[in-house]
Motif scaffolding. Structure first.
Motif, PDB file in Angstrom:
ATOM      1  N   ASP A  31       0.823  -1.215   0.000  1.00  0.00           N
ATOM      2  CA  ASP A  31       0.000   0.000   0.000  1.00  0.00           C
ATOM      3  C   ASP A  31       0.856   1.264   0.000  1.00  0.00           C
ATOM      4  O   ASP A  31       0.432   2.303   0.499  1.00  0.00           O
ATOM      5  N   TYR A  32       2.040   1.145  -0.550  1.00  0.00           N
ATOM      6  CA  TYR A  32       2.956   2.269  -0.599  1.00  0.00           C
ATOM      7  C   TYR A  32       3.262   2.673  -2.038  1.00  0.00           C
ATOM      8  O   TYR A  32       3.231   1.845  -2.952  1.00  0.00           O
ATOM      9  N   ASP A  33       3.542   3.946  -2.212  1.00  0.00           N
ATOM     10  CA  ASP A  33       4.156   4.414  -3.438  1.00  0.00           C
ATOM     11  C   ASP A  33       5.674   4.277  -3.265  1.00  0.00           C
ATOM     12  O   ASP A  33       6.205   4.543  -2.180  1.00  0.00           O
ATOM     13  N   ILE A  34       6.334   3.892  -4.340  1.00  0.00           N
ATOM     14  CA  ILE A  34       7.771   3.631  -4.319  1.00  0.00           C
ATOM     15  C   ILE A  34       8.402   4.506  -5.390  1.00  0.00           C
ATOM     16  O   ILE A  34       7.921   4.528  -6.528  1.00  0.00           O
ATOM     17  N   ALA A  47      12.289  13.930  -9.052  1.00  0.00           N
ATOM     18  CA  ALA A  47      11.759  12.581  -9.176  1.00  0.00           C
ATOM     19  C   ALA A  47      12.208  11.981 -10.499  1.00  0.00           C
ATOM     20  O   ALA A  47      12.147  12.629 -11.540  1.00  0.00           O
ATOM     21  N   VAL A  48      12.671  10.756 -10.446  1.00  0.00           N
ATOM     22  CA  VAL A  48      13.108  10.047 -11.642  1.00  0.00           C
ATOM     23  C   VAL A  48      12.021   9.085 -12.102  1.00  0.00           C
ATOM     24  O   VAL A  48      11.670   9.048 -13.282  1.00  0.00           O
ATOM     25  N   SER A  49      11.484   8.321 -11.153  1.00  0.00           N
ATOM     26  CA  SER A  49      10.497   7.319 -11.506  1.00  0.00           C
ATOM     27  C   SER A  49       9.752   6.900 -10.252  1.00  0.00           C
ATOM     28  O   SER A  49      10.292   7.005  -9.141  1.00  0.00           O
ATOM     29  N   CYS A  50       8.532   6.434 -10.423  1.00  0.00           N
ATOM     30  CA  CYS A  50       7.806   5.904  -9.278  1.00  0.00           C
ATOM     31  C   CYS A  50       6.793   4.855  -9.719  1.00  0.00           C
ATOM     32  O   CYS A  50       6.380   4.814 -10.891  1.00  0.00           O
ATOM     33  N   ILE A  51       6.433   4.012  -8.768  1.00  0.00           N
ATOM     34  CA  ILE A  51       5.316   3.090  -8.911  1.00  0.00           C
ATOM     35  C   ILE A  51       4.292   3.513  -7.874  1.00  0.00           C
ATOM     36  O   ILE A  51       4.573   3.507  -6.675  1.00  0.00           O
ATOM     37  N   SER A  52       3.127   3.918  -8.332  1.00  0.00           N
ATOM     38  CA  SER A  52       2.077   4.361  -7.423  1.00  0.00           C
ATOM     39  C   SER A  52       1.049   3.251  -7.266  1.00  0.00           C
ATOM     40  O   SER A  52       0.354   2.922  -8.225  1.00  0.00           O
ATOM     41  N   SER A  53       0.971   2.697  -6.062  1.00  0.00           N
ATOM     42  CA  SER A  53      -0.023   1.646  -5.837  1.00  0.00           C
ATOM     43  C   SER A  53      -1.418   2.235  -5.765  1.00  0.00           C
ATOM     44  O   SER A  53      -2.407   1.575  -6.081  1.00  0.00           O
ATOM     45  N   ALA A  97      12.835   6.067  -2.111  1.00  0.00           N
ATOM     46  CA  ALA A  97      11.902   6.619  -1.132  1.00  0.00           C
ATOM     47  C   ALA A  97      10.560   5.908  -1.246  1.00  0.00           C
ATOM     48  O   ALA A  97      10.168   5.470  -2.335  1.00  0.00           O
ATOM     49  N   VAL A  98       9.874   5.798  -0.109  1.00  0.00           N
ATOM     50  CA  VAL A  98       8.543   5.205  -0.096  1.00  0.00           C
ATOM     51  C   VAL A  98       7.624   6.040   0.786  1.00  0.00           C
ATOM     52  O   VAL A  98       8.083   6.757   1.679  1.00  0.00           O
ATOM     53  N   THR A  99       6.338   5.940   0.532  1.00  0.00           N
ATOM     54  CA  THR A  99       5.363   6.653   1.339  1.00  0.00           C
ATOM     55  C   THR A  99       4.021   5.943   1.233  1.00  0.00           C
ATOM     56  O   THR A  99       3.720   5.339   0.184  1.00  0.00           O
ATOM     57  N   PRO A 100       3.191   5.979   2.268  1.00  0.00           N
ATOM     58  CA  PRO A 100       1.853   5.389   2.149  1.00  0.00           C
ATOM     59  C   PRO A 100       1.111   6.024   0.980  1.00  0.00           C
ATOM     60  O   PRO A 100       1.187   7.244   0.771  1.00  0.00           O
ATOM     61  N   ASN A 101       0.387   5.218   0.215  1.00  0.00           N
ATOM     62  CA  ASN A 101      -0.154   5.748  -1.037  1.00  0.00           C
ATOM     63  C   ASN A 101      -1.208   6.834  -0.828  1.00  0.00           C
ATOM     64  O   ASN A 101      -1.455   7.649  -1.720  1.00  0.00           O
ATOM     65  N   TYR A 102      -1.820   6.894   0.370  1.00  0.00           N
ATOM     66  CA  TYR A 102      -2.797   7.965   0.584  1.00  0.00           C
ATOM     67  C   TYR A 102      -2.112   9.333   0.588  1.00  0.00           C
ATOM     68  O   TYR A 102      -2.750  10.365   0.345  1.00  0.00           O
ATOM     69  N   ARG A 103      -0.801   9.344   0.861  1.00  0.00           N
ATOM     70  CA  ARG A 103      -0.084  10.631   0.913  1.00  0.00           C
ATOM     71  C   ARG A 103      -0.012  11.291  -0.462  1.00  0.00           C
ATOM     72  O   ARG A 103       0.134  12.500  -0.561  1.00  0.00           O
ATOM     73  N   THR A 104      -0.083  10.511  -1.507  1.00  0.00           N
ATOM     74  CA  THR A 104       0.012  11.089  -2.850  1.00  0.00           C
ATOM     75  C   THR A 104      -1.338  11.140  -3.553  1.00  0.00           C
ATOM     76  O   THR A 104      -1.416  11.371  -4.763  1.00  0.00           O
ATOM     77  N   TYR A 105      -2.414  10.947  -2.793  1.00  0.00           N
ATOM     78  CA  TYR A 105      -3.752  10.906  -3.399  1.00  0.00           C
ATOM     79  C   TYR A 105      -4.044  12.189  -4.158  1.00  0.00           C
ATOM     80  O   TYR A 105      -4.471  12.168  -5.304  1.00  0.00           O
ATOM     81  N   TYR A 106      -3.786  13.335  -3.528  1.00  0.00           N
ATOM     82  CA  TYR A 106      -4.151  14.606  -4.161  1.00  0.00           C
ATOM     83  C   TYR A 106      -3.162  15.033  -5.230  1.00  0.00           C
ATOM     84  O   TYR A 106      -3.420  15.988  -5.963  1.00  0.00           O
ATOM     85  N   SER A 107      -2.025  14.359  -5.307  1.00  0.00           N
ATOM     86  CA  SER A 107      -1.112  14.644  -6.414  1.00  0.00           C
ATOM     87  C   SER A 107      -1.347  13.662  -7.560  1.00  0.00           C
ATOM     88  O   SER A 107      -0.595  13.666  -8.540  1.00  0.00           O
ATOM     89  N   GLY A 108      -2.370  12.809  -7.412  1.00  0.00           N
ATOM     90  CA  GLY A 108      -2.649  11.826  -8.451  1.00  0.00           C
ATOM     91  C   GLY A 108      -1.552  10.800  -8.602  1.00  0.00           C
ATOM     92  O   GLY A 108      -1.370  10.200  -9.668  1.00  0.00           O
ATOM     93  N   GLY A 109      -0.813  10.599  -7.502  1.00  0.00           N
ATOM     94  CA  GLY A 109       0.286   9.635  -7.552  1.00  0.00           C
ATOM     95  C   GLY A 109       1.597  10.226  -8.034  1.00  0.00           C
ATOM     96  O   GLY A 109       2.626   9.557  -8.018  1.00  0.00           O
ATOM     97  N   TYR A 110       1.566  11.490  -8.456  1.00  0.00           N
ATOM     98  CA  TYR A 110       2.798  12.130  -8.931  1.00  0.00           C
ATOM     99  C   TYR A 110       3.785  12.232  -7.778  1.00  0.00           C
ATOM    100  O   TYR A 110       3.430  12.668  -6.694  1.00  0.00           O
ATOM    101  N   PRO A 111       5.044  11.852  -7.998  1.00  0.00           N
ATOM    102  CA  PRO A 111       6.030  11.793  -6.899  1.00  0.00           C
ATOM    103  C   PRO A 111       6.619  13.150  -6.517  1.00  0.00           C
ATOM    104  O   PRO A 111       7.615  13.589  -7.086  1.00  0.00           O
TER     105      PRO A 111
END
Length: 129
Positions: A31-34, A47-53, A97-111
């Motif tokens: 349940d994290y964005d990576i 930011a270089v790349s991310c996987i948004s769960s 870097a990782v973060t709970p995916n709710y933290r990026t909800y309002y950025s649409g998953g953008y890192p």
């Protein structure tokens, strides 16, 4: 306690390849964005790349599209960044870097860096002949 430990940074010639690894402990990444970020001397962290769960998507910064690939192992304890066709402008310290995916909800998953809660210590990538 969440710990992220990067490895794989090195000096490589232009056109070469590297694979960065990030070992994650103390966290289940389902349940994290990576993400991978990088910071060159005198520059801001980018930011270089991310996987948004959360949004089930993958992001690549424009300059690395087609050259870099982010991935995880099946257990989601390792995060990788395969870097091909490296250029001198890729020289930087690379951070996992990782973060709970709710933290990026309002950025649409953008890192966005300030939304990421846990960071590794960084690994140096130098691309030079």
């Amino acid at each position: 306690e969440v710990q992220l430990v990067e490895s794989g940074g090195a000096l490589v010639q232009p056109g070469g390849s590297l694979r960065l690894s990030c070992a994650a402990s103390g966290v289940t990444l389902d349940d994290y964005d990576i993400a991978w970020f990088r910071q060159a001397p005198g520059m801001e962290r980018e930011a270089v790349s991310c996987i948004s769960s959360g949004v089930a998507g993958t992001y690549y910064e424009d300059s690395v599209k087609g050259r870099f690939t982010i991935s995880t192992d099946n257990a989601k304890t390792m995060v990788y960044l395969q870097m091909d066709s490296l250029k001198p402008e890729d020289t930087a310290v690379y951070y996992c870097a990782v973060t709970p995916n709710y933290r990026t909800y309002y950025s649409g998953g953008y890192p966005l860096a300030h939304l990421y809660d846990y960071w590794g210590q960084g690994t140096q990538v130098t691309v030079s002949s």
